[in-house]
Design an enzyme around this catalytic site. Sequence first.
Site, PDB file in Angstrom:
ATOM      1  N   ASP A 154       0.828  -1.213   0.000  1.00 56.71           N
ATOM      2  CA  ASP A 154       0.000   0.000   0.000  1.00 56.71           C
ATOM      3  C   ASP A 154       0.862   1.262   0.000  1.00 56.71           C
ATOM      4  O   ASP A 154       1.869   1.344   0.708  1.00 56.71           O
ATOM      5  CB  ASP A 154      -0.880   0.036   1.239  1.00 56.71           C
ATOM      6  N   ASP A 183      -3.788   0.042  -3.792  1.00 57.77           N
ATOM      7  CA  ASP A 183      -4.019   1.108  -2.811  1.00 57.77           C
ATOM      8  C   ASP A 183      -3.032   2.253  -3.012  1.00 57.77           C
ATOM      9  O   ASP A 183      -2.212   2.577  -2.145  1.00 57.77           O
ATOM     10  CB  ASP A 183      -3.972   0.577  -1.370  1.00 57.77           C
ATOM     11  N   ASN A 215      -8.267  -2.445  -2.837  1.00 59.19           N
ATOM     12  CA  ASN A 215      -9.668  -2.180  -2.520  1.00 59.19           C
ATOM     13  C   ASN A 215      -9.998  -0.691  -2.548  1.00 59.19           C
ATOM     14  O   ASN A 215     -11.158  -0.312  -2.750  1.00 59.19           O
ATOM     15  CB  ASN A 215     -10.030  -2.763  -1.144  1.00 59.19           C
ATOM     16  N   HIS A 216      -8.988   0.179  -2.397  1.00 60.83           N
ATOM     17  CA  HIS A 216      -9.260   1.615  -2.452  1.00 60.83           C
ATOM     18  C   HIS A 216      -9.373   2.142  -3.871  1.00 60.83           C
ATOM     19  O   HIS A 216      -9.780   3.302  -4.050  1.00 60.83           O
ATOM     20  CB  HIS A 216      -8.194   2.385  -1.672  1.00 60.83           C
ATOM     21  N   HIS A 267      -3.714  -7.856  -3.638  1.00 59.15           N
ATOM     22  CA  HIS A 267      -3.876  -6.877  -2.567  1.00 59.15           C
ATOM     23  C   HIS A 267      -4.381  -7.514  -1.285  1.00 59.15           C
ATOM     24  O   HIS A 267      -3.795  -7.348  -0.219  1.00 59.15           O
ATOM     25  CB  HIS A 267      -4.827  -5.763  -3.000  1.00 59.15           C
ATOM     26  N   HIS A 373      -2.768  -4.703   2.105  1.00 59.37           N
ATOM     27  CA  HIS A 373      -4.131  -4.466   2.589  1.00 59.37           C
ATOM     28  C   HIS A 373      -4.248  -4.071   4.059  1.00 59.37           C
ATOM     29  O   HIS A 373      -5.215  -3.422   4.438  1.00 59.37           O
ATOM     30  CB  HIS A 373      -4.975  -5.720   2.313  1.00 59.37           C
TER      31      HIS A 373
END
Length: 478
Positions: A154, A183, A215-216, A267, A373
Amino acid sequence: MLSNLDHNISSSTVESRPLEPSPAPALEPRPPTSSDEDFFSSTSIASSSSSEDIQTNHSSPPLPPAAPPPPPPQIPISWPASGAISREWVNELMNAFEWASRAVPPQEFPSLLPVEVFDRLILSASKILHKEKNCVSIEGEELGRVSKVVVVGDLHGQLHDVLFLLKDAGYPGEDRIFVFNGDYVDRGAWGLETFLLLLAWKVILPHRVFLLRGNHESKYCTSVYGFEKEVSCKYGDKGKHVYRKCLGCFEGLPLASIIAGRVYTAHGGIFRSIPSTPSKRYKGKKNRKVIVDPNSNALSLGSFEELSKARRSVLDPPWEGQNLIPGDVLWSDPSMDPGLSPNKERGIGLLWGPDCTEEFLKKFDLKLIIRSHEGPDAREKRPGLGQMNEGYTIDHVVDSGKLITVFSAPDYPQFQATDERYRNKGAYIVLEPPDFDTPVFHTFDAITPRPVVNPYYDYEDVIDSDEELDMASMVPAT
């Protein structure tokens, strides 16, 4: 029990030493606008891991020259007349973004990167990304001349730490592949610059830079954690256009990678099989209709064939219905409890135990799972798993290999409502030939002080981790 593991993926601890980066102009640090301290303020610290099967190199940003250099010469940034960007153009982009983070107010960002140049860059990158498979395979000729593969976790809009990481690891090149686990945006103040910079590297080195989705990289998360507002602030009346183009690019990001047939990266992590049952075959029909039952009580690990068929072009991966694999890959977390179960804390994805890690590695003849993550805030709430103080954790050690979490945003999150900051280190992983399955961990401190900026989200009221999501807001795209 671990003799085979030790033989295949162990490495001795060595003293930290400077890395040899690929030739590229060094970033020129700018004088801070809000502090008398030096931009690169940390002294160099070398440390070694106490474990016998891990190699850890620790890096701290060097001190800058006393005299500040002049501003970048090419402002605004223009698209080359040839129609193709080059390494020199990307170097200018890095320097310009770093300089502007201290010298240009966010609302004047178009004076640095006009929307027309943004459009050319996002279109060039999107064309490449949308053609890639859900799970990109990095092997064969692509690895033939490679001296290392760098896996990055990330980043969350922490531009100055990203610039340091690239320099510390050695810039992407013909002999060096980078795999980013997603991310890129949200929480940090420079998500747009971080994402665009990595897209530029992807455009000039499409087979050496691989950008996976986090996920972002979704409509829901970017509307909650700041990226949408950041884009709106920086591009004003063109903000909706720029944001929409970014969302379209997010949809094209691959979900996972396989490195040298030995390492799986994603991720969040692994994914379920979607059980299906054939319905009655109607007369005159060559194919049977398949009914998917995502609510089946018996969860089992999915296959790479199923991953390859998943529909990744959704702004928010669904938590229910037939297309569950993207949500699993982006949102799942490891656990110390055995088995595969729904991730009730997040409301999407899975929790999986060491037995599932062993099954996944053995089934697909892999040695490592490298996922991301979870930062220090998330790990603080995960009893039984290691804390993210050093930027990485080894979560499962099983007969067939290891599960590793790597997090590359130091002193995260940039804006913290707590009295004491986490002050975690960031890390990246280097994999080297011939097998590319022995992880070498490189840790680094945050660049300090960061330029003083305002956050793009209400960090005092919004939840610190991605838990307890408002699932009703994540309406699957139709």
